[in-house]
Structures are given as C-alpha cells and as structure tokens.
Write a protein that holds these residues in place. Structure first.
Motif, PDB file in Angstrom:
ATOM      1  N   ILE A 114       4.035 -14.248  -6.428  1.00 53.93           N
ATOM      2  CA  ILE A 114       4.863 -13.145  -6.854  1.00 53.93           C
ATOM      3  C   ILE A 114       4.196 -11.693  -6.609  1.00 53.93           C
ATOM      4  O   ILE A 114       3.052 -11.716  -6.966  1.00 53.93           O
ATOM      5  CB  ILE A 114       5.124 -13.142  -8.374  1.00 53.93           C
ATOM      6  N   ALA A 115       4.757 -10.745  -5.912  1.00 56.15           N
ATOM      7  CA  ALA A 115       4.055  -9.671  -5.719  1.00 56.15           C
ATOM      8  C   ALA A 115       5.147  -8.575  -5.980  1.00 56.15           C
ATOM      9  O   ALA A 115       6.177  -8.544  -5.561  1.00 56.15           O
ATOM     10  CB  ALA A 115       3.737  -9.487  -4.209  1.00 56.15           C
ATOM     11  N   PRO A 116       4.613  -7.543  -6.734  1.00 53.87           N
ATOM     12  CA  PRO A 116       5.791  -6.342  -7.152  1.00 53.87           C
ATOM     13  C   PRO A 116       5.895  -5.751  -6.150  1.00 53.87           C
ATOM     14  O   PRO A 116       4.958  -5.445  -5.076  1.00 53.87           O
ATOM     15  CB  PRO A 116       4.774  -5.818  -8.326  1.00 53.87           C
ATOM     16  N   ARG A 119       3.507  -2.993  -4.952  1.00 50.73           N
ATOM     17  CA  ARG A 119       1.929  -3.194  -4.491  1.00 50.73           C
ATOM     18  C   ARG A 119       2.050  -3.750  -2.960  1.00 50.73           C
ATOM     19  O   ARG A 119       1.052  -4.173  -2.386  1.00 50.73           O
ATOM     20  CB  ARG A 119       1.437  -4.098  -5.440  1.00 50.73           C
ATOM     21  N   ALA A 144      -2.619  -5.449  -1.512  1.00 48.15           N
ATOM     22  CA  ALA A 144      -3.881  -4.915  -1.366  1.00 48.15           C
ATOM     23  C   ALA A 144      -4.926  -5.918  -1.212  1.00 48.15           C
ATOM     24  O   ALA A 144      -6.339  -6.207  -1.085  1.00 48.15           O
ATOM     25  CB  ALA A 144      -4.235  -3.706  -2.116  1.00 48.15           C
ATOM     26  N   SER A 145      -4.633  -7.153  -2.040  1.00 48.58           N
ATOM     27  CA  SER A 145      -5.528  -8.490  -2.262  1.00 48.58           C
ATOM     28  C   SER A 145      -5.683  -9.411  -1.049  1.00 48.58           C
ATOM     29  O   SER A 145      -4.591  -9.639  -0.304  1.00 48.58           O
ATOM     30  CB  SER A 145      -4.915  -9.182  -3.428  1.00 48.58           C
ATOM     31  N   LYS A 147      -6.126 -12.205  -0.904  1.00 47.89           N
ATOM     32  CA  LYS A 147      -5.568 -13.514  -1.238  1.00 47.89           C
ATOM     33  C   LYS A 147      -4.224 -13.278  -1.809  1.00 47.89           C
ATOM     34  O   LYS A 147      -3.626 -14.281  -2.444  1.00 47.89           O
ATOM     35  CB  LYS A 147      -6.663 -14.102  -2.366  1.00 47.89           C
TER      36      LYS A 147
ATOM     37  N   VAL B 490      -3.904  -5.636 -11.095  1.00 44.19           N
ATOM     38  CA  VAL B 490      -3.285  -6.897 -10.721  1.00 44.19           C
ATOM     39  C   VAL B 490      -2.257  -6.391  -9.715  1.00 44.19           C
ATOM     40  O   VAL B 490      -1.205  -5.737 -10.072  1.00 44.19           O
ATOM     41  CB  VAL B 490      -2.871  -7.450 -12.014  1.00 44.19           C
ATOM     42  N   VAL B 491      -2.324  -6.952  -8.428  1.00 45.24           N
ATOM     43  CA  VAL B 491      -1.169  -6.561  -7.397  1.00 45.24           C
ATOM     44  C   VAL B 491      -0.401  -8.000  -7.091  1.00 45.24           C
ATOM     45  O   VAL B 491       0.353  -7.964  -6.282  1.00 45.24           O
ATOM     46  CB  VAL B 491      -1.853  -6.150  -6.161  1.00 45.24           C
ATOM     47  N   GLY B 492      -0.526  -8.865  -8.171  1.00 39.36           N
ATOM     48  CA  GLY B 492       0.505  -9.978  -7.832  1.00 39.36           C
ATOM     49  C   GLY B 492      -0.115 -11.230  -8.616  1.00 39.36           C
ATOM     50  O   GLY B 492      -1.271 -11.025  -9.121  1.00 39.36           O
ATOM     51  N   TRP B 493       0.769 -12.382  -8.734  1.00 36.37           N
ATOM     52  CA  TRP B 493       0.367 -13.516  -9.370  1.00 36.37           C
ATOM     53  C   TRP B 493       0.565 -14.805  -8.382  1.00 36.37           C
ATOM     54  O   TRP B 493       1.305 -14.797  -7.440  1.00 36.37           O
ATOM     55  CB  TRP B 493       1.148 -13.850 -10.502  1.00 36.37           C
ATOM     56  N   THR B 512      -3.967 -11.787  -8.545  1.00 35.83           N
ATOM     57  CA  THR B 512      -4.578 -11.214  -7.227  1.00 35.83           C
ATOM     58  C   THR B 512      -4.884  -9.562  -7.455  1.00 35.83           C
ATOM     59  O   THR B 512      -3.902  -8.911  -8.352  1.00 35.83           O
ATOM     60  CB  THR B 512      -3.712 -11.260  -5.939  1.00 35.83           C
ATOM     61  N   THR B 513      -6.027  -9.109  -6.622  1.00 34.34           N
ATOM     62  CA  THR B 513      -6.247  -7.904  -6.893  1.00 34.34           C
ATOM     63  C   THR B 513      -6.960  -7.428  -5.501  1.00 34.34           C
ATOM     64  O   THR B 513      -7.427  -8.081  -4.853  1.00 34.34           O
ATOM     65  CB  THR B 513      -7.178  -7.521  -8.093  1.00 34.34           C
ATOM     66  N   ALA B 514      -6.992  -6.183  -5.595  1.00 35.39           N
ATOM     67  CA  ALA B 514      -7.702  -5.520  -4.462  1.00 35.39           C
ATOM     68  C   ALA B 514      -9.191  -5.550  -4.738  1.00 35.39           C
ATOM     69  O   ALA B 514      -9.828  -5.357  -3.633  1.00 35.39           O
ATOM     70  CB  ALA B 514      -7.226  -4.215  -4.116  1.00 35.39           C
ATOM     71  N   GLN B 518     -10.717 -10.652  -5.148  1.00 32.19           N
ATOM     72  CA  GLN B 518      -9.446 -10.642  -4.425  1.00 32.19           C
ATOM     73  C   GLN B 518      -8.510 -11.439  -5.377  1.00 32.19           C
ATOM     74  O   GLN B 518      -7.202 -11.142  -5.298  1.00 32.19           O
ATOM     75  CB  GLN B 518      -9.415 -11.054  -3.057  1.00 32.19           C
ATOM     76  N   ALA B 519      -9.038 -12.169  -6.077  1.00 32.45           N
ATOM     77  CA  ALA B 519      -8.088 -13.214  -7.050  1.00 32.45           C
ATOM     78  C   ALA B 519      -9.025 -13.465  -8.095  1.00 32.45           C
ATOM     79  O   ALA B 519     -10.158 -14.111  -7.857  1.00 32.45           O
ATOM     80  CB  ALA B 519      -7.283 -14.215  -6.374  1.00 32.45           C
TER      81      ALA B 519
END
Lengths: 179, 570
Positions: A114-116, A119, A144-145, A147, B490-493, B512-514, B518-519
């Motif tokens: 899931i990505a908002p 972002r 931006a990640s 992964k 946090v930019v996603g799960w 996940t994060t920049a 990265q996670a």
C-alpha cells in the motif's frame, strides 16, 4: 494493547469487530494475463527442453539421459504453465482510491503493498514484445523507498496508459519531494 | 589566483558558455532526475556565449597536494618495488635488480606527479550564489554543478599527511539517492580553514529553519568504551588479516617455510592440545590488539554535536580525522544496534536513519554511525537527544509478538541445527563407523540447546510500539536492532504473509521509507495486532482496506464498470 476479539497470542479469534485483516484489492488484472503468463512459462521451459532434445538426437552415448532431462524440463514447464498462471491470477489484484494505491501479488508469500497517493514519485508503464502481442502493459508505481515499488503486472494497455496518466495527475497535486 | 594567462582566458570563455547551458538545460531537469549537471565539452562549444558569466572567481585546489601524491607514490613504489626486487634478485645480479627497481620507481614517481600537476591545473571550483561548480579533467572535461539548495552534506577528511600540511579533503553531497551512480563532489585537497568555511557557508541555509534548541555537544568519547571493540565479529577477521600479511611479506622474500618452521619449532616441545590452545590464544590476542587499533583510529576524539546550522556533526579519528555532517531535516529516526557480543556486555551503538546516505555509504557503514558501541543507557540517551525526544524512545515497553512466532523460530533454528547432526548420523550408519555416531551425538548436545536459546532470544527481541511521533520496531538476535522511525517518514506498507504464517495468524509488516534500509519490519506480528499498529502509526492509510475478520472466506465483488481505476470508496 488488549483488544477484544484478539486472543492473548494476538491472533484473530472468532467473529467480532476487533479481528482485522486486509481485504483483497477490488480489481483483478486483465484476463489475458493468464494466457500471457502461460506462454511465458511454456517458452521458458521449451527453450532448454528443445536444446536438450537436439543434443540428445546428436549425441549418441548420452542420448538416454539427455532425453530424460529434456522430458523432465518439459513436464515441469507444462505443469507450471497449466497451474501457476491461474493461481497467480487469483492472487494478483489491484485497487486505486483517492488516497492510496493497493496491490497484492505472490504465490507462497502473498505481498500486500500500500502506498499513499501523496508519497508516489513516479508512475511508469512498460510493455515487452510478448505483452504487446497480448495487448497488455504493466504499471509500476514507485515511492521514495527503494523497497516500496508497486507493480500491476498486466492491464489492458490502453487502460494502463490511462491509469498511469490519472495517477500522475493525482500525485502532481501534492507538493514536496515525497520523502 | 596566479594562473598563467592561457588557462585564464580559456576559463573565461568557458564560463560564458557554461553559464548559458546551465540556465538553458538544467533548471527544468533539476526538478526530477539530474542533480549533477555534467555539461559536455561539445555542448559548451556549441552554445552561444551570450549570457553574462557569473562573477564569482574560480578557485583552485591546494598545490601542496603534490607532496601528498609524491608520498603516496613513494609508498606504492616501495610496496611494489621490494617484492619485485626480491624476485628479480633471484635471477639477475643484485645491483642490476636494485637499478631496475629504482628506475621503475623514478618513472612511476615522475609520471604520477606529472599527472597530478595536470589534474591540479585543470581542476577549479567556485561557490556561486546559486550553485557550487567543479571543473575537472584534462582530456575529457567534466563540469559538475550542484544547486546549493540541494546540498545536504559537507564532509571533511584528512589523513595524517594532509593533517601535517594543514589540508583536508572535502566531499559535498546532495544526498540524492534516486540518481543512480551519483557521487559526491570532491575537492581534494584544500586548506583546512577553507574546508571549514565551505562547510559553514554551504550548510548555513538550513540554519534559521531548524531553529529549536541547540544543545551543542550531544556525546563525547569515553575511553573506557574501547572495551567493547574486541567484541565485534571483525576481531577474528583482523587476526586472519594479520596472519595473511605476515605470510605475504615472507613470501616476497621466499621465506614462507622459515616462518612455518619457526612456528613449528616454537611449539613442537608442547603436546598437541597445548599447541592448539597457545595458537588460539595468540590468534585471538592479535585480533584483540588489531580491534583496539582499529577502534582507536576510527573513534579517537569522537564527539557528536548539534551545530547551529541544523546539522548533526560527528568528528572523530586518531590519524585520519573525519568530520561528517548530517542535516537534521534528513533524519527520519535512529537505529540502536546491538551485535550479540556487544549486547551481552550491555552496550549498543546508534546509527542514523537518514535519507540520502547512498547505498555505498551505508555499506561502508561508519558514515551513518552516530555513536560507537557504548553502554546501553548512554546509547538510549544519545538516541533520544538526537531525535530531540524527551524520553528514551528506543527503550519503551514494546508489545510482544504472538507465541506462534516463537514456534516458527524454534522450528527454523532446530531444523538448521539438525542438518549437521543428521549428516553425521547418516554417515555413521552408512560407513558403520562408531566414532561418527558419537560425533553426531556430541554435535546434537551442543547445537540443539544453542539453537533453542537463540530461537528464544530471537523471539524475545521481537517487539513493536508507538512513541509520540515515532514508531518503534525491534528484531534480531545476532544483530539486534531497535529502530525508531518517524511516522511521517513512512511512505507505504508491505504486508507479507506466507502460507505458514497464514495458518499461524501472523504477518510480517514492513514500513517502507526513503531513509536508511528503505524498509523496517515487524516480523511475525499477529495479523490483527500488526494491522492495528500500522493503522495507528499512519492513520487513514490502511483503514479503507481493513475488514473485520469473521472467518468467512469472502469473494470480492468483481467490478466490470468501464472506469475500473476510478476511486472505490468503502
């Protein structure tokens, strides 16, 4: 954090508002994806099987074992080609809301990503020659990640282009570098 | 600037052309992908030289660099010359061998120095109002330009020779990860004062924005911490490296056998058991000495400071001094890392979780380290100060994970421990050698309890929780890591569930994060527990996709409306 409906071990126990899980995303990928995945798997198996068969025909002394290996590869490829795409089709789903993109993939390990919307950094569509033949395209959404990429593997290519455009528009509304 | 007229005129013309390509091509590219503008010579030549050049003068690197290069080359010549000379001396007369080696060294030195003179003459940099520019290259000119508002780090390093000459090497980085292969802009070398003023000047912009309290020094070295140095997994490696070096040098002189004989003769009076013990002790003490040395070199004079310009600055180093700056705006959290040995002695180190530390930097590892292994309480305290948190975030009561996670860990570790046991027992049966069966039993007696302990420890390491604006996850046994990550970072799960996890009602939840790795994952968390945690950590994100689990196998409705991507509200 003690919540009704979750036992001491943190598992969901029985009905109740407190047991929670992620529902699958709403949309399946394009139906033609099954045929595409099947073709890809069969081709991947056919090439080494063919090579083994030709070698078997040419090399007398090792013929038996080469042909056995070739038949093994062919049988495995056939089984995978028949079984896996339908399985993957059942699992692989996607959904886009106003606020987020949600994609589920995987066989033995099911990944729900899931990505908002705020972002999302890039939205790419992508078509290989085989995908082109089936009229499909993949959509990759990156954040931006490194992964955190989400990938919808097979959409009708026009639908994919439209989705990508819409996502790009939606993400442009958010300022900042999305990190 | 006392450059000869020819190069100066050259530079003037280039500046005009360059400024033009800059404004034309780069401003729009900057926004997405190309932070480093490398205008090619061709582009510069074709561009009209219309726009007025930036008035900021170009600066040069420090000419004393030649001395440094000479010293490095001399070292290289010596290192290569000795073994080559030794090899040659076996075949030709000694004097001839020496002459050849000396001639080769002279050639190397002269060539290297000539190249360095060229490099120095063709390298210029300047700090303009908008950009920092660097031009390098003799045959292929490279021009790099960093927009100043993208500069995230200015790091200074100086090895002993540079220090002696009062010089430093400066690395100016944008902290941009997305542009693959982008390297920081390097000025090697400039005067120390110049480096410091560059650092201040280039990072100042962040100053007023960061505001807040400037506590100054956050941590400083306590020499007693050196006791944690040998607990690293690197210690045996260092001993091995030392032994390797001894063998290598003796090989150059054809003396390997002498060394081996020496060792054998020393220990031959002793019984075998003692020899093994003595050698192990020798090996270990070499490793310990090595680790002390490495630690001292890396961490001597260590201090962590919060600068008024909104950066965290680590300064350290015994021989080679390093100054590493990390903009606080890039900080997304901290990682309190406890390798097993360090943890058993009650210590931990603190790494920064920041965006824009390139992958290579993270692997080199020490660039993101904010605090070397120090007592756990100190580590927690420093972590809290770095994050400006009132309490130690990395030591809250974390929620434990379901017992099913313990069962999984026990299965993995016992399974892994049973492999060598099974192999030994099978061999014993196949070869009917009784000794192998005993060996198998002994292995089982040692490995199985160890495996069970590790599994239990791994399970007890698992935990997650929320603390103010941070989420905290902990895992690992050989390397336990407690990460406090900003919730808005946090930019996603990613929720991963294997077939086995599904049966046990577990999931692995990754934020996940920049930044950093990265996670960051909460492994084997209860399904509902984890989802609730994620929803609480980043409100509203997961909620639309969560449903009460009533045990029913639900078939999601197939939607066939033409606009299938249109928002679906639940």
């Amino acid at each position: 954090m003690q919540v009704v409906g979750i036992d001491r071990e943190g598992r969901n126990r029985g009905p109740g508002p407190a047991g929670l899980r992620l529902r699958p995303p709403h949309h399946r990928v394009d139906r033609r994806a099954v045929a595409w995945w099947r073709t890809r798997l069969l081709l991947a198996a056919a090439v080494p099987a063919g090579v083994l068969a030709v070698l078997g025909a040419l090399l007398g002394p090792a013929r038996f074992w080469l042909l056995v290996a070739g038949a093994g590869v062919a049988a495995a490829g056939l089984a995978a080609g028949l079984g896996l795409p339908a399985w993957y089709y059942r699992v692989h789903r996607w959904e886009v809301t106003d606020d987020a993109v949600y994609v589920r993939t995987g066989y033995f390990w099911v990944d729900s990503r899931i990505a908002p919307m705020s972002r999302i950094q890039t939205v790419d569509t992508e078509r290989g020659p085989l995908q082109r033949a089936f009229g499909l395209a993949a959509v990759t959404v990156t954040t931006a990640s490194a992964k955190g990429a989400l990938r919808i593997e097979a959409l009708d290519h026009e639908e994919a282009a439209e989705l990508a455009e819409q996502l790009a528009l939606a993400t442009q509304k958010t300022p900042g570098d999305a990190t | 600037m006392s450059a000869d007229a020819g190069t100066d005129a050259d530079a003037g013309a280039d500046v005009g052309a360059y400024a033009d390509t800059e404004t034309g091509a780069d401003t729009d590219a900057d926004a997405n992908t190309a932070p480093d503008a490398t205008a090619t010579a061709a582009a510069a030549a074709t561009a009209p030289a219309g726009t007025p050049p930036d008035a900021t003068p170009w600066r040069r690197l420090h000419p004393l660099s030649l001395l440094v290069t000479a010293q490095l080359l001399a070292g290289a010549a010596f290192g290569a010359g000795v073994p080559v000379g030794a090899g040659l001396a076996a075949h030709i007369p000694f004097r001839a061998a020496v002459a050849w080696v000396l001639a080769g060294s002279a050639l190397l030195l002269a060539g290297g120095l000539a190249l360095d003179v060229l490099r120095l003459r063709h390298t210029r940099y300047r700090v303009g109002a908008e950009r920092v520019e660097l031009r390098t290259g003799v045959l292929f000119t490279t021009r790099r330009s960093l927009p100043r508002d993208r500069i995230r780090s200015v790091d200074l390093t100086a090895h002993p020779l540079l220090r002696l000459l009062g010089l430093v090497k400066v690395r100016i980085g944008t902290g941009d990860q997305t542009a693959g292969g982008e390297s920081p802009l390097q000025l090697s070398p400039v005067r120390r004062a110049e480096g410091e003023s560059l650092r201040r000047e280039l990072l100042r912009r962040a100053g007023p924005a960061a505001g807040g309290s400037t506590e100054g020094r956050l941590a400083a070295l306590v020499p007693r911490w050196i006791r944690y140095a040998p607990l690293s997994f690197l210690t045996p490696l260092l001993a091995m490296t030392g032994w390797g070096a001894v063998m290598q040098v003796s090989q150059w002189f054809g003396a390997e056998e002498t060394v081996v004989d020496l060792v054998r003769d020393t220990f031959s009076p002793l019984p075998a058991g003692w020899t093994v013990l003595a050698l192990t002790l020798l090996f270990l003490s070499a490793g310990v000495v090595g680790s002390f040395g490495t630690w001292a070199e890396m961490w001597w004079n260590y201090r962590l400071e919060r600068e008024p310009d909104g950066t965290l600055r680590v300064r350290r180093g015994l021989l080679t001094t390093r100054s590493i700056s990390l903009e606080e705006a890039r900080l997304r959290g901290v990682d309190v890392v406890e390798p097993l040995g360090v943890r058993l002695s009650g210590a931990a180190r603190v790494d920064a979780v920041a965006t824009g530390l390139s992958r290579r930097d993270s692997e080199e590892n020490d660039l993101s380290t904010l605090l070397p292994a120090a007592p756990r309480a100190v580590a927690d305290e420093v972590a809290a100060r770095v994050l400006r948190a009132p309490v130690a975030l990395t030591r809250p009561e974390l929620a434990p994970h379901p017992r099913a996670a313990l069962a999984r860990r026990l299965r993995w570790s016992l399974g892994a421990a049973l492999v060598p046991v099974a192999v030994l027992l099978l061999l014993a049966a196949a070869l009917s050698v009784r000794g192998l069966a005993y060996a198998g039993a002994a292995t089982a007696a040692v490995l199985l309890p160890a495996a069970a302990l590790l599994a239990r420890d791994a399970y007890r390491s698992l935990g997650h929780g929320l603390a103010g604006p941070y989420l905290v996850v902990r895992s690992g046994t050989l390397r336990r890591s407690t990460v406090a990550l900003r919730r808005d970072g946090v930019v996603g799960w990613t929720v991963r569930q294997s077939l086995f996890q599904r049966r046990a009602g577990l999931v692995t939840l990754r934020a996940t994060t920049a930044a950093g790795a990265q996670a960051y994952a909460a492994y084997d968390v209860g399904e509902a527990q984890g989802l609730r945690f994620a929803e609480e950590a980043v409100p509203e994100l997961l909620a639309p996709f969560l449903v009460p689990d009533d045990g029913a196998v639900e078939q999601p409705a197939e939607r066939t409306c033409p606009d299938r991507w249109s928002p679906v509200r639940t």
